[in-house]
Design a protein around this motif. Sequence first.
Motif, PDB file in Angstrom:
ATOM      1  N   ASN A 115      31.084 -62.538 -15.698  1.00  0.00           N
ATOM      2  CA  ASN A 115      32.246 -62.266 -14.862  1.00  0.00           C
ATOM      3  C   ASN A 115      32.337 -60.779 -14.583  1.00  0.00           C
ATOM      4  OD1 ASN A 115      33.893 -64.921 -14.811  1.00  0.00           O
ATOM      5  ND2 ASN A 115      33.325 -64.674 -16.953  1.00  0.00           N
ATOM      6  N   LYS A 116      33.218 -60.427 -13.679  1.00  0.00           N
ATOM      7  CA  LYS A 116      33.526 -59.029 -13.401  1.00  0.00           C
ATOM      8  C   LYS A 116      35.040 -58.893 -13.495  1.00  0.00           C
ATOM      9  CE  LYS A 116      31.822 -55.453 -10.501  1.00  0.00           C
ATOM     10  NZ  LYS A 116      30.525 -55.213 -10.996  1.00  0.00           N
ATOM     11  N   VAL A 117      35.497 -57.862 -14.182  1.00  0.00           N
ATOM     12  CA  VAL A 117      36.928 -57.586 -14.281  1.00  0.00           C
ATOM     13  C   VAL A 117      37.310 -56.740 -13.073  1.00  0.00           C
ATOM     14  CG1 VAL A 117      38.739 -56.477 -15.646  1.00  0.00           C
ATOM     15  CG2 VAL A 117      36.880 -57.705 -16.792  1.00  0.00           C
ATOM     16  N   ARG A 144      40.670 -48.489 -14.526  1.00  0.00           N
ATOM     17  CA  ARG A 144      39.241 -48.724 -14.789  1.00  0.00           C
ATOM     18  C   ARG A 144      38.675 -47.618 -15.688  1.00  0.00           C
ATOM     19  NH1 ARG A 144      34.498 -46.932 -12.281  1.00  0.00           N
ATOM     20  NH2 ARG A 144      32.762 -48.397 -12.521  1.00  0.00           N
ATOM     21  N   GLN A 145      38.966 -46.372 -15.350  1.00  0.00           N
ATOM     22  CA  GLN A 145      38.462 -45.244 -16.132  1.00  0.00           C
ATOM     23  C   GLN A 145      39.018 -45.233 -17.558  1.00  0.00           C
ATOM     24  OE1 GLN A 145      35.988 -43.092 -15.459  1.00  0.00           O
ATOM     25  NE2 GLN A 145      35.686 -44.301 -13.581  1.00  0.00           N
ATOM     26  N   TYR A 146      40.239 -45.683 -17.724  1.00  0.00           N
ATOM     27  CA  TYR A 146      40.844 -45.776 -19.056  1.00  0.00           C
ATOM     28  C   TYR A 146      39.975 -46.670 -19.956  1.00  0.00           C
ATOM     29  CZ  TYR A 146      44.028 -47.489 -22.681  1.00  0.00           C
ATOM     30  OH  TYR A 146      44.581 -47.868 -23.882  1.00  0.00           O
ATOM     31  N   PHE A 147      39.562 -47.824 -19.452  1.00  0.00           N
ATOM     32  CA  PHE A 147      38.749 -48.740 -20.270  1.00  0.00           C
ATOM     33  C   PHE A 147      37.336 -48.211 -20.501  1.00  0.00           C
ATOM     34  CE2 PHE A 147      42.016 -51.768 -18.811  1.00  0.00           C
ATOM     35  CZ  PHE A 147      42.469 -52.161 -20.065  1.00  0.00           C
ATOM     36  N   VAL A 153      33.736 -49.542 -22.283  1.00  0.00           N
ATOM     37  CA  VAL A 153      33.364 -50.708 -21.483  1.00  0.00           C
ATOM     38  C   VAL A 153      32.376 -50.256 -20.410  1.00  0.00           C
ATOM     39  CG1 VAL A 153      34.215 -52.565 -19.998  1.00  0.00           C
ATOM     40  CG2 VAL A 153      35.584 -51.821 -21.955  1.00  0.00           C
ATOM     41  N   THR A 154      31.347 -51.045 -20.200  1.00  0.00           N
ATOM     42  CA  THR A 154      30.305 -50.745 -19.224  1.00  0.00           C
ATOM     43  C   THR A 154      30.909 -50.639 -17.816  1.00  0.00           C
ATOM     44  OG1 THR A 154      28.737 -51.971 -20.570  1.00  0.00           O
ATOM     45  CG2 THR A 154      28.109 -51.557 -18.276  1.00  0.00           C
ATOM     46  N   PRO A 155      30.699 -49.526 -17.120  1.00  0.00           N
ATOM     47  CA  PRO A 155      31.296 -49.330 -15.794  1.00  0.00           C
ATOM     48  C   PRO A 155      30.988 -50.446 -14.789  1.00  0.00           C
ATOM     49  CG  PRO A 155      30.432 -47.259 -16.599  1.00  0.00           C
ATOM     50  CD  PRO A 155      29.981 -48.316 -17.577  1.00  0.00           C
ATOM     51  N   SER A 156      29.771 -50.985 -14.813  1.00  0.00           N
ATOM     52  CA  SER A 156      29.410 -52.016 -13.838  1.00  0.00           C
ATOM     53  C   SER A 156      30.135 -53.343 -14.068  1.00  0.00           C
ATOM     54  CB  SER A 156      27.901 -52.243 -13.832  1.00  0.00           C
ATOM     55  OG  SER A 156      27.474 -52.700 -15.100  1.00  0.00           O
ATOM     56  N   PRO A 188      33.817 -64.419 -10.957  1.00  0.00           N
ATOM     57  CA  PRO A 188      32.411 -64.566 -11.334  1.00  0.00           C
ATOM     58  C   PRO A 188      31.572 -63.454 -10.713  1.00  0.00           C
ATOM     59  CG  PRO A 188      33.319 -66.648 -10.547  1.00  0.00           C
ATOM     60  CD  PRO A 188      34.333 -65.587 -10.243  1.00  0.00           C
ATOM     61  N   ALA A 189      30.678 -62.884 -11.492  1.00  0.00           N
ATOM     62  CA  ALA A 189      29.779 -61.852 -10.964  1.00  0.00           C
ATOM     63  C   ALA A 189      28.796 -62.517 -10.012  1.00  0.00           C
ATOM     64  CB  ALA A 189      29.058 -61.157 -12.104  1.00  0.00           C
ATOM     65  N   LYS A 190      28.409 -61.782  -8.999  1.00  0.00           N
ATOM     66  CA  LYS A 190      27.460 -62.342  -8.019  1.00  0.00           C
ATOM     67  C   LYS A 190      26.047 -62.053  -8.413  1.00  0.00           C
ATOM     68  CE  LYS A 190      30.723 -62.226  -4.318  1.00  0.00           C
ATOM     69  NZ  LYS A 190      31.115 -61.851  -3.042  1.00  0.00           N
TER      70      LYS A 190
END
Length: 190
Positions: A115-117, A144-147, A153-156, A188-190
């Motif tokens: 998945n993608k958040v 996003r930057q906080y996480f 957490v992995t940026p991608s 869902p991630a593509k």
Amino acid sequence: MHRSSFLSLLLCSALGLFFPAVATAAGPAGNVVELTGQVTAESIEEGLFPKSATASDCAEAAKAGFTCGQIVSRKTYSLPVDVSFAVGSAQISAAAMSLLAQFGPVLKRNEQSGNKVVFVGHTDASGSQQLNQRLSQQRAEAVRQYFIKDFGVTPSFLAATGVGSAQLKDKDSPNSAVNRRVEITTKPAK
């Protein structure tokens, strides 16, 4: 899940009919959870990364061109108005960080979920359309930057998008603070 039930579920989804087990990435209004207090890691995980009943359900979904994430309901989490953003600001408040901190370990643990958040930034209608679009993007990116910085957490795995004032929570009061928020969901991630 019985094959005919599963195919009925997919048919209802494809026809655009309301079916409670099917939700879009943003989710219907009933799937938005206001973060008004402490939520458990388990409820966050179930809401953002729902599991299908069986592996065979996922296999059936794949045959029909769907993913498991498309056949089970996802939740969208929204920062509450009392810890939302000040007018013209993308600064995350200490109260908002306290609520968001509950998500950090869950996001880190689910990086390989397929998945993608997605963090969706919103504004009220007090500024110009161009300003609101930029500010909503900045709000989503701040979360996003906080996480990324605080939880590794992995940026991608994380995406940020701004919608300006296009999706007002309170359309009757377009300048209301309730419209200034970031929502957290998955797709869902593509």
